[in-house]
Design a protein around this motif. Structure first.
Motif, PDB file in Angstrom:
ATOM      1  N   ILE A 180       0.852  -1.187   0.000  1.00 12.62           N
ATOM      2  CA  ILE A 180       0.000   0.000   0.000  1.00 12.62           C
ATOM      3  C   ILE A 180       0.889   1.239   0.000  1.00 12.62           C
ATOM      4  O   ILE A 180       1.836   1.342   0.789  1.00 12.62           O
ATOM      5  CB  ILE A 180      -0.942   0.005   1.220  1.00 12.62           C
ATOM      6  N   LEU A 181       0.559   2.192  -0.871  1.00 13.69           N
ATOM      7  CA  LEU A 181       1.392   3.387  -1.019  1.00 13.69           C
ATOM      8  C   LEU A 181       0.896   4.562  -0.188  1.00 13.69           C
ATOM      9  O   LEU A 181       1.697   5.366   0.291  1.00 13.69           O
ATOM     10  CB  LEU A 181       1.453   3.792  -2.498  1.00 13.69           C
ATOM     11  N   THR A 182      -0.411   4.689  -0.031  1.00 16.62           N
ATOM     12  CA  THR A 182      -0.979   5.833   0.694  1.00 16.62           C
ATOM     13  C   THR A 182      -1.492   5.395   2.061  1.00 16.62           C
ATOM     14  O   THR A 182      -2.103   4.332   2.192  1.00 16.62           O
ATOM     15  CB  THR A 182      -2.125   6.464  -0.110  1.00 16.62           C
ATOM     16  N   THR A 183      -1.269   6.240   3.050  1.00  9.68           N
ATOM     17  CA  THR A 183      -1.687   5.918   4.417  1.00  9.68           C
ATOM     18  C   THR A 183      -3.204   5.803   4.521  1.00  9.68           C
ATOM     19  O   THR A 183      -3.720   4.992   5.297  1.00  9.68           O
ATOM     20  CB  THR A 183      -1.170   7.001   5.386  1.00  9.68           C
ATOM     21  N   GLU A 184      -3.932   6.584   3.733  1.00 11.05           N
ATOM     22  CA  GLU A 184      -5.395   6.592   3.826  1.00 11.05           C
ATOM     23  C   GLU A 184      -6.017   5.247   3.454  1.00 11.05           C
ATOM     24  O   GLU A 184      -7.131   4.945   3.883  1.00 11.05           O
ATOM     25  CB  GLU A 184      -5.968   7.682   2.905  1.00 11.05           C
ATOM     26  N   GLN A 185      -5.331   4.444   2.655  1.00 13.81           N
ATOM     27  CA  GLN A 185      -5.908   3.186   2.186  1.00 13.81           C
ATOM     28  C   GLN A 185      -5.520   1.984   3.042  1.00 13.81           C
ATOM     29  O   GLN A 185      -5.932   0.858   2.747  1.00 13.81           O
ATOM     30  CB  GLN A 185      -5.474   2.928   0.735  1.00 13.81           C
ATOM     31  N   ILE A 186      -4.765   2.221   4.107  1.00 14.13           N
ATOM     32  CA  ILE A 186      -4.372   1.109   4.971  1.00 14.13           C
ATOM     33  C   ILE A 186      -5.590   0.491   5.647  1.00 14.13           C
ATOM     34  O   ILE A 186      -5.731  -0.741   5.723  1.00 14.13           O
ATOM     35  CB  ILE A 186      -3.347   1.582   6.023  1.00 14.13           C
ATOM     36  N   ALA A 187      -6.487   1.332   6.125  1.00 18.33           N
ATOM     37  CA  ALA A 187      -7.688   0.828   6.783  1.00 18.33           C
ATOM     38  C   ALA A 187      -8.539   0.006   5.815  1.00 18.33           C
ATOM     39  O   ALA A 187      -9.087  -1.041   6.180  1.00 18.33           O
ATOM     40  CB  ALA A 187      -8.506   1.992   7.348  1.00 18.33           C
ATOM     41  N   ASN A 188      -8.660   0.473   4.571  1.00 16.62           N
ATOM     42  CA  ASN A 188      -9.430  -0.276   3.583  1.00 16.62           C
ATOM     43  C   ASN A 188      -8.780  -1.618   3.268  1.00 16.62           C
ATOM     44  O   ASN A 188      -9.478  -2.617   3.051  1.00 16.62           O
ATOM     45  CB  ASN A 188      -9.573   0.545   2.299  1.00 16.62           C
ATOM     46  N   ALA A 189      -7.460  -1.650   3.232  1.00 10.83           N
ATOM     47  CA  ALA A 189      -6.763  -2.909   2.990  1.00 10.83           C
ATOM     48  C   ALA A 189      -7.007  -3.889   4.134  1.00 10.83           C
ATOM     49  O   ALA A 189      -7.193  -5.096   3.914  1.00 10.83           O
ATOM     50  CB  ALA A 189      -5.267  -2.663   2.816  1.00 10.83           C
ATOM     51  N   ASN A 190      -7.023  -3.370   5.363  1.00 11.15           N
ATOM     52  CA  ASN A 190      -7.341  -4.230   6.517  1.00 11.15           C
ATOM     53  C   ASN A 190      -8.773  -4.756   6.432  1.00 11.15           C
ATOM     54  O   ASN A 190      -9.032  -5.926   6.717  1.00 11.15           O
ATOM     55  CB  ASN A 190      -7.133  -3.458   7.824  1.00 11.15           C
ATOM     56  N   ARG A 191      -9.701  -3.889   6.057  1.00 12.52           N
ATOM     57  CA  ARG A 191     -11.094  -4.319   5.928  1.00 12.52           C
ATOM     58  C   ARG A 191     -11.246  -5.373   4.829  1.00 12.52           C
ATOM     59  O   ARG A 191     -12.096  -6.257   4.931  1.00 12.52           O
ATOM     60  CB  ARG A 191     -11.989  -3.114   5.616  1.00 12.52           C
ATOM     61  N   ALA A 192     -10.441  -5.259   3.785  1.00 11.78           N
ATOM     62  CA  ALA A 192     -10.527  -6.221   2.679  1.00 11.78           C
ATOM     63  C   ALA A 192      -9.922  -7.568   3.032  1.00 11.78           C
ATOM     64  O   ALA A 192     -10.082  -8.521   2.271  1.00 11.78           O
ATOM     65  CB  ALA A 192      -9.837  -5.649   1.442  1.00 11.78           C
ATOM     66  N   GLY A 193      -9.229  -7.650   4.175  1.00 18.00           N
ATOM     67  CA  GLY A 193      -8.718  -8.942   4.632  1.00 18.00           C
ATOM     68  C   GLY A 193      -7.235  -9.149   4.470  1.00 18.00           C
ATOM     69  O   GLY A 193      -6.772 -10.294   4.505  1.00 18.00           O
ATOM     70  N   ALA A 194      -6.458  -8.074   4.307  1.00 15.12           N
ATOM     71  CA  ALA A 194      -5.007  -8.226   4.154  1.00 15.12           C
ATOM     72  C   ALA A 194      -4.394  -8.786   5.429  1.00 15.12           C
ATOM     73  O   ALA A 194      -4.686  -8.306   6.531  1.00 15.12           O
ATOM     74  CB  ALA A 194      -4.368  -6.889   3.803  1.00 15.12           C
ATOM     75  N   ASP A 195      -3.550  -9.793   5.307  1.00 12.93           N
ATOM     76  CA  ASP A 195      -2.872 -10.360   6.482  1.00 12.93           C
ATOM     77  C   ASP A 195      -1.632  -9.562   6.854  1.00 12.93           C
ATOM     78  O   ASP A 195      -1.310  -9.433   8.027  1.00 12.93           O
ATOM     79  CB  ASP A 195      -2.485 -11.820   6.192  1.00 12.93           C
ATOM     80  N   GLU A 196      -0.935  -9.055   5.857  1.00 17.46           N
ATOM     81  CA  GLU A 196       0.228  -8.208   6.086  1.00 17.46           C
ATOM     82  C   GLU A 196       0.170  -7.031   5.112  1.00 17.46           C
ATOM     83  O   GLU A 196      -0.169  -7.205   3.935  1.00 17.46           O
ATOM     84  CB  GLU A 196       1.535  -8.980   5.886  1.00 17.46           C
ATOM     85  N   ILE A 197       0.512  -5.839   5.606  1.00 16.33           N
ATOM     86  CA  ILE A 197       0.519  -4.641   4.774  1.00 16.33           C
ATOM     87  C   ILE A 197       1.919  -4.041   4.793  1.00 16.33           C
ATOM     88  O   ILE A 197       2.482  -3.798   5.873  1.00 16.33           O
ATOM     89  CB  ILE A 197      -0.509  -3.603   5.262  1.00 16.33           C
ATOM     90  N   ILE A 198       2.463  -3.834   3.608  1.00 13.29           N
ATOM     91  CA  ILE A 198       3.790  -3.237   3.475  1.00 13.29           C
ATOM     92  C   ILE A 198       3.626  -1.819   2.947  1.00 13.29           C
ATOM     93  O   ILE A 198       3.086  -1.609   1.857  1.00 13.29           O
ATOM     94  CB  ILE A 198       4.676  -4.060   2.521  1.00 13.29           C
ATOM     95  N   GLN A 199       4.073  -0.836   3.750  1.00 11.15           N
ATOM     96  CA  GLN A 199       3.983   0.577   3.368  1.00 11.15           C
ATOM     97  C   GLN A 199       5.335   1.016   2.804  1.00 11.15           C
ATOM     98  O   GLN A 199       6.200   1.506   3.529  1.00 11.15           O
ATOM     99  CB  GLN A 199       3.599   1.427   4.575  1.00 11.15           C
ATOM    100  N   THR A 200       5.519   0.819   1.522  1.00  9.28           N
ATOM    101  CA  THR A 200       6.822   1.110   0.911  1.00  9.28           C
ATOM    102  C   THR A 200       7.156   2.600   0.957  1.00  9.28           C
ATOM    103  O   THR A 200       8.324   2.970   1.131  1.00  9.28           O
ATOM    104  CB  THR A 200       6.836   0.632  -0.553  1.00  9.28           C
ATOM    105  N   ASN A 201       6.157   3.462   0.816  1.00  6.34           N
ATOM    106  CA  ASN A 201       6.447   4.900   0.876  1.00  6.34           C
ATOM    107  C   ASN A 201       6.897   5.319   2.262  1.00  6.34           C
ATOM    108  O   ASN A 201       7.765   6.184   2.428  1.00  6.34           O
ATOM    109  CB  ASN A 201       5.209   5.700   0.468  1.00  6.34           C
ATOM    110  N   THR A 202       6.304   4.721   3.291  1.00  4.78           N
ATOM    111  CA  THR A 202       6.704   5.038   4.661  1.00  4.78           C
ATOM    112  C   THR A 202       8.143   4.608   4.915  1.00  4.78           C
ATOM    113  O   THR A 202       8.933   5.335   5.536  1.00  4.78           O
ATOM    114  CB  THR A 202       5.764   4.353   5.657  1.00  4.78           C
TER     115      THR A 202
END
Length: 329
Positions: A219-241
């Motif tokens: 995930i590139l944008t912080t705003e979409q992290i919550a949506n990725a969690n809701r969609a069922g992501a087990d791990e989220i990698i924030q490359t921009n962060t």
């Protein structure tokens, strides 16, 4: 009845139909020549052997018809069966070449199990595939991408699927039902928000077809992290962060960034792993477990508890149920 048999025969694949016609004609003429010249062809097998050799234009000469009827049978055999036999080999070669092209162009379905699915072709996915192949020689990978025309890494254990990863058809060809893990990378050709939206749509499609598969998403944008969690992501990698952190540290000191990158490389080489705490380790002190693991040649860095990662926890710190030990093997 005869009409139904004929229809069933017509529906067979061309390769199988050609083979059946050729083998039927060869068998027929093998029996005929045995009946015509039993002294030259003592058994039906000898007749069929002669028919095969004659139709394939090899002509060993060990069995030869001498009568006029026998020679006529040989002529008819060459006129009919030889053509069908040649056609069979032509169709066989054409089918093999077509299947090879379909495999290279990502049109074939992957039939293995317990494999990794990587979505998107870019420098990150390239490095991930190289690392997986080098670390695990027996690993199988299915790469899904809609921009590529053919497999960019035509290794035996890299299967290419051409198509949109958000479409069920492409995921089914990658055998999503039997996959072990799915890694979804961000599309570098799109704007960050659009890339994240495509990633989340792909994640929803993956979870819809296989709710139990483990997914790792970029995930590139912080705003979409919550949506990725809701969609069922087990791990989220924030490359921009991660990139921003390295750039920020480089402003303070170049040595810090160099040391940090060296540390990452060493962690990769020495296998940073997360291991569930054993039953014997429950209720034990972190320091006591660390000493024992150090004696075994393993370094205990910290503990992952729920969603929190605790590095070098303060003493005393007791290991609890469901804790994961962060260890360098």
């Amino acid at each position: 009845m005869t009409h139904q048999i004929l229809l069933s025969f017509i529906r067979l694949p061309l390769l199988l139909r050609t083979f059946l016609i050729a083998i039927s004609l060869i068998t027929f003429f093998g029996i005929i020549v045995h009946v015509i010249e039993p002294e030259s062809f003592p058994t039906i097998f000898d007749g069929i052997w002669w028919a095969i050799i004659t139709a394939s234009t090899v002509g060993y000469g060990d069995y030869v018809p001498h009568s006029v009827l026998g020679k006529i049978a040989g002529m008819l055999l060459l006129v009919t069966s030889a053509g069908f036999l040649s056609s069979f080999f032509i169709v066989l070669a054409t089918t093999a070449a077509a299947r090879q092209n379909d495999h290279l162009e990502g049109k074939m379905k992957y039939k293995g199990q317990g494999h990794f699915i990587i979505v998107g072709w870019n420098e990150r996915s390239r490095e991930v595939i190289y690392s997986l192949i080098n670390d695990q020689k027996s690993v199988s990978i299915a790469l899904i991408d809609e921009t590529l025309k053919e497999n960019p890494l035509p290794y035996n254990n890299v299967h290419f699927v051409q198509g949109s990863p958000s479409h069920d058809e492409a995921l089914m060809r990658a055998n999503i039902q039997s996959a072990l893990k799915v890694i979804i990378t961000a599309d570098p050709t799109k704007a960050e928000l659009q890339a994240d939206m495509n990633t989340i749509i792909t994640l929803l499609a993956v979870k819809g077809l296989n709710p139990h598969v483990e997914t790792i998403v970029e995930i590139l944008t912080t705003e979409q992290i919550a949506n990725a969690n809701r969609a069922g992501a087990d791990e989220i990698i924030q490359t921009n962060t991660l990139s921003s952190f390295i750039m920020l540290q480089s402003l303070a000191s170049q040595d810090i960034v160099t040391s940090f990158l060296d540390l990452l490389y060493q962690l990769t080489e020495k296998k940073l792993v997360f291991i569930d705490a054993s039953h014997e380790q429950l209720e034990q002190e972190f320091m006591d477990i660390s000493v024992r693991l150090t004696q075994e040649g393993r370094l205990l860095l910290g503990v992952k508890r729920g969603g929190a990662t605790i590095l070098n926890p303060p003493h005393p710190f007791t290991i609890e149920k469901h804790d994961q030990l962060i260890i360098i093997k």
